[in-house]
Design a protein around this motif. Structure first.
Motif, PDB file in Angstrom:
ATOM      1  N   SER A   1      50.774   1.536  41.104  1.00 23.95           N
ATOM      2  CA  SER A   1      51.440   0.238  40.506  1.00 23.95           C
ATOM      3  C   SER A   1      52.277   1.030  39.445  1.00 23.95           C
ATOM      4  CB  SER A   1      50.460  -0.505  39.719  1.00 23.95           C
ATOM      5  OG  SER A   1      51.220  -1.498  39.386  1.00 23.95           O
TER       6      SER A   1
ATOM      7  N   ARG B   1      49.109 -10.383  44.263  1.00 27.20           N
ATOM      8  CA  ARG B   1      48.001  -9.561  44.222  1.00 27.20           C
ATOM      9  C   ARG B   1      48.477  -8.004  44.525  1.00 27.20           C
ATOM     10  NH1 ARG B   1      43.526 -11.041  41.940  1.00 27.20           N
ATOM     11  NH2 ARG B   1      42.976 -13.270  42.131  1.00 27.20           N
ATOM     12  N   SER B   2      49.435  -7.982  45.428  1.00 30.53           N
ATOM     13  CA  SER B   2      49.833  -6.429  45.723  1.00 30.53           C
ATOM     14  C   SER B   2      50.178  -5.624  44.652  1.00 30.53           C
ATOM     15  CB  SER B   2      50.560  -6.519  47.115  1.00 30.53           C
ATOM     16  OG  SER B   2      52.074  -7.056  46.500  1.00 30.53           O
TER      17      SER B   2
ATOM     18  N   GLU C   1      48.528  -5.000  42.232  1.00 30.44           N
ATOM     19  CA  GLU C   1      47.556  -4.342  41.610  1.00 30.44           C
ATOM     20  C   GLU C   1      47.143  -3.050  42.293  1.00 30.44           C
ATOM     21  OE1 GLU C   1      44.630  -7.540  39.699  1.00 30.44           O
ATOM     22  OE2 GLU C   1      44.714  -7.702  42.100  1.00 30.44           O
ATOM     23  N   SER C   2      47.860  -2.990  43.281  1.00 29.10           N
ATOM     24  CA  SER C   2      47.603  -1.695  44.403  1.00 29.10           C
ATOM     25  C   SER C   2      48.085  -0.427  43.841  1.00 29.10           C
ATOM     26  CB  SER C   2      47.819  -1.957  45.760  1.00 29.10           C
ATOM     27  OG  SER C   2      49.523  -2.175  45.761  1.00 29.10           O
ATOM     28  N   ASP C   3      47.286   0.700  43.934  1.00 31.18           N
ATOM     29  CA  ASP C   3      47.876   1.948  43.405  1.00 31.18           C
ATOM     30  C   ASP C   3      49.054   2.610  44.657  1.00 31.18           C
ATOM     31  OD1 ASP C   3      46.408   2.054  41.279  1.00 31.18           O
ATOM     32  OD2 ASP C   3      44.418   2.958  42.396  1.00 31.18           O
TER      33      ASP C   3
END
Length: 114
Positions: free
Chosen positions: A91, A84-85, A87-89
């Protein structure tokens, strides 16, 4: 639309490619290796899907390497990962599909980009 799938999981990738072809798209599967640049140059994809079990750091590095290939500069980059990391900005990917995701999300993506 021409879709290049870079993979380390043949069975899932084959299923994704089959779905794409059934929807009228062209698909090319490439194992994550030095073959990517040659395959991309010949195929000239509109979308590159990274289907990988690599961690987020490795996936980000591979995305940067893909974006540095001249024929992939303007290609949409999609990650399919359990991490899921991604998805972090910020990306490096245009879209991140988190596994286990159904094939419906992939088909929706083809409709959106296609």
């Amino acid at each position: 639309m021409r879709i290049l799938i870079v993979h380390d999981d043949f069975q899932t990738t084959q299923a994704l490619c089959t779905l794409a072809v059934r929807e009228g798209h062209q698909c090319l599967m490439v194992k994550a290796s030095s073959e990517i640049e040659l395959a991309a140059a010949d195929f000239r994809p509109d979308m590159a899907l990274l289907n990988s079990h690599a961690d987020a750091g490795q996936s980000r590095i591979l995305c940067a390497e893909l974006r540095s290939i001249s024929v992939l500069t303007h290609c949409r980059m999609v990650a399919m990962s359990e991490d899921r990391s991604l998805e972090s900005d910020p990306s490096p990917f245009d879209v991140v599909l988190i596994q286990p995701s159904g094939f419906d999300e992939f088909l929706d993506l083809l409709d959106l980009f296609g």
